[in-house]
Design a protein around this motif. Sequence first.
Motif, PDB file in Angstrom:
ATOM      1  N   SER A   1       0.833  -1.199   0.000  1.00 39.31           N
ATOM      2  CA  SER A   1       0.000   0.000   0.000  1.00 39.31           C
ATOM      3  C   SER A   1       0.866   1.247   0.000  1.00 39.31           C
ATOM      4  CB  SER A   1      -0.913  -0.002   1.229  1.00 39.31           C
ATOM      5  OG  SER A   1      -1.585   1.230   1.347  1.00 39.31           O
TER       6      SER A   1
ATOM      7  N   GLU B   1     -14.029   1.784  -5.235  1.00 41.57           N
ATOM      8  CA  GLU B   1     -13.626   0.919  -6.338  1.00 41.57           C
ATOM      9  C   GLU B   1     -14.677  -0.155  -6.590  1.00 41.57           C
ATOM     10  OE1 GLU B   1      -9.813  -0.795  -5.809  1.00 41.57           O
ATOM     11  OE2 GLU B   1      -8.714   1.107  -6.016  1.00 41.57           O
TER      12      GLU B   1
ATOM     13  N   GLY C   1     -12.541   3.357   1.434  1.00 46.56           N
ATOM     14  CA  GLY C   1     -11.605   2.332   0.983  1.00 46.56           C
ATOM     15  C   GLY C   1     -11.684   1.046   1.779  1.00 46.56           C
TER      16      GLY C   1
ATOM     17  N   GLU D   1      -8.304   2.051   3.191  1.00 47.63           N
ATOM     18  CA  GLU D   1      -7.330   2.423   2.168  1.00 47.63           C
ATOM     19  C   GLU D   1      -7.890   3.647   1.443  1.00 47.63           C
ATOM     20  OE1 GLU D   1      -4.343   1.445   1.153  1.00 47.63           O
ATOM     21  OE2 GLU D   1      -4.078  -0.147   2.642  1.00 47.63           O
ATOM     22  N   LEU D   2      -7.517   4.830   1.934  1.00 47.46           N
ATOM     23  CA  LEU D   2      -8.133   6.053   1.446  1.00 47.46           C
ATOM     24  C   LEU D   2      -7.771   6.347  -0.013  1.00 47.46           C
ATOM     25  CD1 LEU D   2      -7.672   8.340   4.585  1.00 47.46           C
ATOM     26  CD2 LEU D   2      -9.682   7.041   3.875  1.00 47.46           C
ATOM     27  N   ILE D   3      -6.713   5.748  -0.519  1.00 50.20           N
ATOM     28  CA  ILE D   3      -6.359   5.986  -1.921  1.00 50.20           C
ATOM     29  C   ILE D   3      -7.093   5.024  -2.855  1.00 50.20           C
ATOM     30  CG2 ILE D   3      -4.071   6.869  -1.310  1.00 50.20           C
ATOM     31  CD1 ILE D   3      -2.941   4.138  -2.097  1.00 50.20           C
ATOM     32  N   ARG D   4      -7.923   4.134  -2.299  1.00 56.13           N
ATOM     33  CA  ARG D   4      -8.681   3.176  -3.123  1.00 56.13           C
ATOM     34  C   ARG D   4     -10.169   3.258  -2.768  1.00 56.13           C
ATOM     35  NH1 ARG D   4      -5.729  -2.484  -3.989  1.00 56.13           N
ATOM     36  NH2 ARG D   4      -7.300  -2.408  -5.638  1.00 56.13           N
ATOM     37  N   GLN D   5     -10.677   4.463  -2.760  1.00 53.06           N
ATOM     38  CA  GLN D   5     -12.076   4.679  -2.404  1.00 53.06           C
ATOM     39  C   GLN D   5     -12.987   4.365  -3.590  1.00 53.06           C
ATOM     40  OE1 GLN D   5     -12.239   8.774  -1.227  1.00 53.06           O
ATOM     41  NE2 GLN D   5     -10.997   8.498   0.602  1.00 53.06           N
TER      42      GLN D   5
ATOM     43  N   GLN E   1      -0.012   3.954   1.003  1.00 55.40           N
ATOM     44  CA  GLN E   1      -0.386   4.699   2.203  1.00 55.40           C
ATOM     45  C   GLN E   1       0.084   4.024   3.479  1.00 55.40           C
ATOM     46  OE1 GLN E   1      -4.600   5.059   2.665  1.00 55.40           O
ATOM     47  NE2 GLN E   1      -4.477   6.003   4.693  1.00 55.40           N
TER      48      GLN E   1
END
Length: 375
Positions: free
Chosen positions: A106, A130, A144, A124-128, A108
């Motif tokens: 990750s 999906e 995420g 996982e805030l960078i994979r919101q 992050q």
Amino acid sequence: MSMDAHHKPSETAGESFVKPDAGLQPPPAELLELAAGLREAPPLGAPPGEEEADQERRAASPWRESLRRLRRDKRAMASLGLIIFFVLVAFFGPPIYQHIGGVYQSPQNGPVPASVYHSYYHEELIRQDEGPSAQYWLGTDDLGRDILARLMQGMLVSIIVAALVEVVDIGLGLTVGVLAGYFGGWIDQVLARFTDLMFAFPGLLFAIMLTGIIGPGASDALAKLPIIGPNGNGRLLLVSLALAITVWPLMARYVRGQTLQLKEQQFIEAARTSGSSNLRIIFRHIIPNLMSIVVVASTLNISNTIIGEAGISLLGLGVQAPGSSLGLMISDATPYINTHPWEILVPTTVLALIVLAFSFLGDGLRDAFDPRSKD
């Protein structure tokens, strides 16, 4: 001559009787079995197998008859299979799902094992927002988090709440109903007035009021318990208690009415005549004959309990983040219904299937245990 002629017929009649042979042997066993089979043979013109089926129906107990009718209800059996599937997924799905997949690098959080990113609380805030993928089978939500992991946790919460509510519902409702119906008199009057007092409160409104007033304090207190912990599920017991308080009076009313009918039956009078105590009559004769109505009423009530828990969580008064429930998932996904409808479609579909499955199973049980539905 005349005297000889007079005695001659009697001598002839006496000689006509044959004395039994002391050495006569009994008929062989094969002949006896053949004769028994001929006596039990169905009458001429009867369809083959009808007599055997009729004998089986007469010999079957009421519970076997009810289960036989339930097995013939395709809708109820399909609902039972769906309920078993959801229970298995809720209990055994999370530990299996957390062992599927490798370590995720990750940007992050660095290296994240599957046991973490397949949990219901990991973000996982960078994979919101999906969609479904090999890593996240049902995609991620607005923070995420794994939708499938949160869905299984939400199903588990609904099942636990329903089980806790039904334990209180059956235990309290059965006790109050049997005591009021069997003994009558002042006991019936006191318990009936107390039950009517509980009916005066709107069920869901009372649960919302209770969770809203003492919810925050209860969450902090329950979070110290080792089984619950600070995972957002602290209000689980509070929601269960609030819903249980509102549902047991209906069970008590059902049980009381059935007990009033049962205590006038002949087998209860026979038990009293034989010297059986009231406690023995209640546990040996009354309660076993109440199980059919208790099973049907509790099964039908489970769907209302699950809807009530989802509604309380939807209003933000039930399970709190980072915990998960079906109502909380629906509440979190409501703002994104236009842009990401998948996030709200999954929990609402599962909630509808669970409620319909318990409703159809309850209808099937009611038809199976109803004596008027005998064929």
